[in-house]
Design an enzyme around this catalytic site. Structure first.
Site, PDB file in Angstrom:
ATOM      1  N   GLY A 101     -14.048  56.893  -1.596  1.00  0.00           N
ATOM      2  CA  GLY A 101     -13.904  55.700  -0.750  1.00  0.00           C
ATOM      3  C   GLY A 101     -12.765  55.776   0.248  1.00  0.00           C
ATOM      4  O   GLY A 101     -12.627  54.908   1.107  1.00  0.00           O
ATOM      5  N   GLU A 102     -11.931  56.828   0.147  1.00  0.00           N
ATOM      6  CA  GLU A 102     -10.824  56.949   1.114  1.00  0.00           C
ATOM      7  C   GLU A 102     -11.372  57.340   2.484  1.00  0.00           C
ATOM      8  O   GLU A 102     -12.365  58.046   2.581  1.00  0.00           O
ATOM      9  CB  GLU A 102      -9.845  58.035   0.654  1.00  0.00           C
ATOM     10  CG  GLU A 102      -9.002  57.604  -0.514  1.00  0.00           C
ATOM     11  CD  GLU A 102      -8.051  58.714  -0.970  1.00  0.00           C
ATOM     12  OE1 GLU A 102      -8.006  59.782  -0.314  1.00  0.00           O
ATOM     13  OE2 GLU A 102      -7.363  58.507  -1.982  1.00  0.00           O
TER      14      GLU A 102
ATOM     15  N   GLN B 269      -6.047  32.477   7.262  1.00  0.00           N
ATOM     16  CA  GLN B 269      -5.048  32.423   6.187  1.00  0.00           C
ATOM     17  C   GLN B 269      -3.669  32.330   6.830  1.00  0.00           C
ATOM     18  O   GLN B 269      -2.863  33.242   6.764  1.00  0.00           O
ATOM     19  CB  GLN B 269      -5.183  33.637   5.301  1.00  0.00           C
ATOM     20  CG  GLN B 269      -6.561  33.686   4.648  1.00  0.00           C
ATOM     21  CD  GLN B 269      -6.658  34.750   3.597  1.00  0.00           C
ATOM     22  OE1 GLN B 269      -5.720  34.959   2.833  1.00  0.00           O
ATOM     23  NE2 GLN B 269      -7.773  35.441   3.545  1.00  0.00           N
TER      24      GLN B 269
ATOM     25  N   HIS C 286      -8.140  32.088  15.492  1.00  0.00           N
ATOM     26  CA  HIS C 286      -8.523  30.834  14.836  1.00  0.00           C
ATOM     27  C   HIS C 286      -7.529  29.691  15.060  1.00  0.00           C
ATOM     28  O   HIS C 286      -7.936  28.553  15.233  1.00  0.00           O
ATOM     29  CB  HIS C 286      -8.739  31.069  13.343  1.00  0.00           C
ATOM     30  CG  HIS C 286      -9.116  29.815  12.635  1.00  0.00           C
ATOM     31  ND1 HIS C 286     -10.315  29.171  12.865  1.00  0.00           N
ATOM     32  CD2 HIS C 286      -8.430  29.049  11.754  1.00  0.00           C
ATOM     33  CE1 HIS C 286     -10.364  28.078  12.141  1.00  0.00           C
ATOM     34  NE2 HIS C 286      -9.236  27.982  11.452  1.00  0.00           N
TER      35      HIS C 286
ATOM     36  N   LYS D  70     -15.874  17.030   9.462  1.00  0.00           N
ATOM     37  CA  LYS D  70     -16.370  17.946   8.428  1.00  0.00           C
ATOM     38  C   LYS D  70     -15.373  18.006   7.278  1.00  0.00           C
ATOM     39  O   LYS D  70     -14.175  17.900   7.505  1.00  0.00           O
ATOM     40  CB  LYS D  70     -16.512  19.331   9.092  1.00  0.00           C
ATOM     41  CG  LYS D  70     -16.877  20.473   8.193  1.00  0.00           C
ATOM     42  CD  LYS D  70     -16.981  21.774   8.994  1.00  0.00           C
ATOM     43  CE  LYS D  70     -15.742  22.639   8.865  1.00  0.00           C
ATOM     44  NZ  LYS D  70     -15.822  23.900   9.623  1.00  0.00           N
TER      45      LYS D  70
ATOM     46  N   ARG E  96     -14.356  20.560   4.010  1.00  0.00           N
ATOM     47  CA  ARG E  96     -14.638  21.797   3.274  1.00  0.00           C
ATOM     48  C   ARG E  96     -13.854  21.770   1.971  1.00  0.00           C
ATOM     49  O   ARG E  96     -12.647  21.525   1.978  1.00  0.00           O
ATOM     50  CB  ARG E  96     -14.221  23.025   4.090  1.00  0.00           C
ATOM     51  CG  ARG E  96     -14.619  24.339   3.395  1.00  0.00           C
ATOM     52  CD  ARG E  96     -14.037  25.545   4.103  1.00  0.00           C
ATOM     53  NE  ARG E  96     -14.576  25.756   5.432  1.00  0.00           N
ATOM     54  CZ  ARG E  96     -15.688  26.434   5.691  1.00  0.00           C
ATOM     55  NH1 ARG E  96     -16.396  26.941   4.708  1.00  0.00           N
ATOM     56  NH2 ARG E  96     -16.090  26.595   6.935  1.00  0.00           N
TER      57      ARG E  96
ATOM     58  N   SER F 158     -19.006  32.164  10.004  1.00  0.00           N
ATOM     59  CA  SER F 158     -18.804  33.077   8.885  1.00  0.00           C
ATOM     60  C   SER F 158     -20.008  32.992   7.959  1.00  0.00           C
ATOM     61  O   SER F 158     -21.002  33.678   8.151  1.00  0.00           O
ATOM     62  CB  SER F 158     -17.489  32.721   8.186  1.00  0.00           C
ATOM     63  OG  SER F 158     -17.273  33.577   7.106  1.00  0.00           O
ATOM     64  N   THR F 159     -19.979  32.072   7.003  1.00  0.00           N
ATOM     65  CA  THR F 159     -21.137  31.926   6.107  1.00  0.00           C
ATOM     66  C   THR F 159     -22.261  31.147   6.775  1.00  0.00           C
ATOM     67  O   THR F 159     -23.378  31.089   6.277  1.00  0.00           O
ATOM     68  CB  THR F 159     -20.742  31.147   4.842  1.00  0.00           C
ATOM     69  OG1 THR F 159     -20.357  29.810   5.237  1.00  0.00           O
ATOM     70  CG2 THR F 159     -19.595  31.805   4.107  1.00  0.00           C
TER      71      THR F 159
HETATM   72  C1  R5P Z   1     -13.198  26.403  10.721  1.00  0.00           C
HETATM   73  O1  R5P Z   1     -12.220  25.701  10.910  1.00  0.00           O
HETATM   74  C2  R5P Z   1     -13.757  27.319  11.762  1.00  0.00           C
HETATM   75  O2  R5P Z   1     -13.536  26.831  13.053  1.00  0.00           O
HETATM   76  C3  R5P Z   1     -15.232  27.556  11.551  1.00  0.00           C
HETATM   77  O3  R5P Z   1     -15.908  26.317  11.661  1.00  0.00           O
HETATM   78  C4  R5P Z   1     -15.511  28.125  10.182  1.00  0.00           C
HETATM   79  O4  R5P Z   1     -14.606  29.142   9.902  1.00  0.00           O
HETATM   80  C5  R5P Z   1     -16.916  28.647  10.080  1.00  0.00           C
HETATM   81  O5  R5P Z   1     -17.125  29.111   8.791  1.00  0.00           O
HETATM   82  P1  R5P Z   1     -18.528  28.958   8.102  1.00  0.00           P
HETATM   83  O6  R5P Z   1     -19.534  29.598   9.009  1.00  0.00           O
HETATM   84  O7  R5P Z   1     -18.366  29.689   6.801  1.00  0.00           O
HETATM   85  O8  R5P Z   1     -18.775  27.500   7.892  1.00  0.00           O
END
Ligand code: R5P
Length: 291
Positions: free
Chosen positions: A38-39, A96, A129, A191, A193, A222-223
């Site tokens: 894996g290196e 983060q 971000h 929203k 989370r 992301s997701t």
């Molecule tokens: C959150 O504050 C960001 O602006 C995006 O809304 C978030 O990171 C998107 O992540 P996901 O697609 O997992 O909801």
């Protein structure tokens, strides 16, 4: 005239080539051979000249592998020049940026220390971000907005009575800027989370979007949770088509497919992360910033 060398990390080869072309710079490719354990064995394929060296490498998944590649290439480039700019079009770990729960490491500040330690003089990134993340890097850095490039793309579309929507209040300013450049209204949804599970809920009760085309804008997908929940909510409010604009299309797991399934007509992203939705090129805004 300032002369540049551009080294393309393996996560951002195409974009790096485009930047080199615009800057009329020498382009150097890198090679990454992965051993059975894996290196990685990382090699720069030509010797850079002693001028400003731009190392272009986004840190999308596999995040830590791409990050190590970036740090290794900068460290090698530093042997040939003292002016190394880390061009990190998508900056991983930027979410983060603070201690949300006690004991959490502020990883973006660790990344800043590592970049500095290997010899980066400056960091250039696109739509990081948060401003807090940029500050936490504690190294001279510049963040470029891709909004004007995304707007140029959307101006060519024929949309019916469009309105711009941010999936959360944190993105209100982005939506406001995007909307004013297009010349339409905007709204920001509320929203929530769950910090432990990552699950997303839309808390807004209603939105005046009936029979309108929507541009849902976010810095990253992301997701896909934020876009999916927002789309489901907006569809219930009887909107027409939903277009998604984002800078960074991470598309973790099968996010793109699930977003389409939720009823999104089209996703438009930039090439900070190469995807088949990357219809907006950021090479120009990066090259203009460097010059
Ligand atoms: C959150 O504050 C960001 O602006 C995006 O809304 C978030 O990171 C998107 O992540 P996901 O697609 O997992 O909801």
């Amino acid at each position: 005239m300032v002369k540049f060398t551009v080294i393309g990390g393996d996560s951002s080869e195409d974009l790096a080539k485009k930047i080199a072309h615009r800057l009329k710079a020498l382009y150097i490719k890198t090679e990454n051979r992965v051993f059975p354990d894996g290196e990685s064995k990382i090699t720069i394929k030509k010797i850079p000249k002693n001028n400003i060296i731009l190392v272009v490498q986004s840190t999308y998944p596999p995040v830590d592998t791409n990050l190590l590649h970036l740090l290794s290439v900068i460290s090698k480039a530093r042997k040939y020049s003292s002016k190394i700019y880390a061009i990190i079009p998508y900056m991983g770990y930027a979410r983060q940026d603070r201690e949300f729960l006690e004991g959490e490491v502020i990883s973006i500040s660790v990344i800043g220390k590592l970049l500095k330690a290997v010899g980066a003089k400056k960091v250039i990134t696109v739509d990081i971000h948060s401003k807090i993340a940029l500050r936490e890097l504690k190294i001279p850095s510049e963040n470029i907005s891709a909004i004007t490039e995304l707007v140029k793309h959307f101006k060519k579309k024929k949309l019916r009575n469009p309105i711009v929507i941010s999936p959360d209040l944190g993105g209100k300013q982005r939506a406001s800027q995007f909307a004013s450049l297009i010349g339409v209204e905007y709204i920001a949804l509320k929203k929530h989370r769950n910090r432990k599970t990552g699950k997303v809920n839309i808390l807004t009760n209603s939105a005046d979007v009936k029979d309108r085309d929507l541009i849902l804008i976010d810095d990253m997908i992301s997701t896909g949770g934020s876009i999916i929940k927002s789309t489901q909510f907006l569809k219930k409010q009887k909107c027409k088509r939903v277009f998604v604009a984002c800078t960074h299309a991470l598309f973790v797991n099968d996010a793109a497919r699930r977003i389409k399934k939720a009823g999104v007509t089209e996703i438009i992203s930039t090439n900070t992360i190469p995807r088949n939705t990357s219809k907006v090129d950021v090479a120009k805004i990066i090259s203009d910033t460097v010059l």
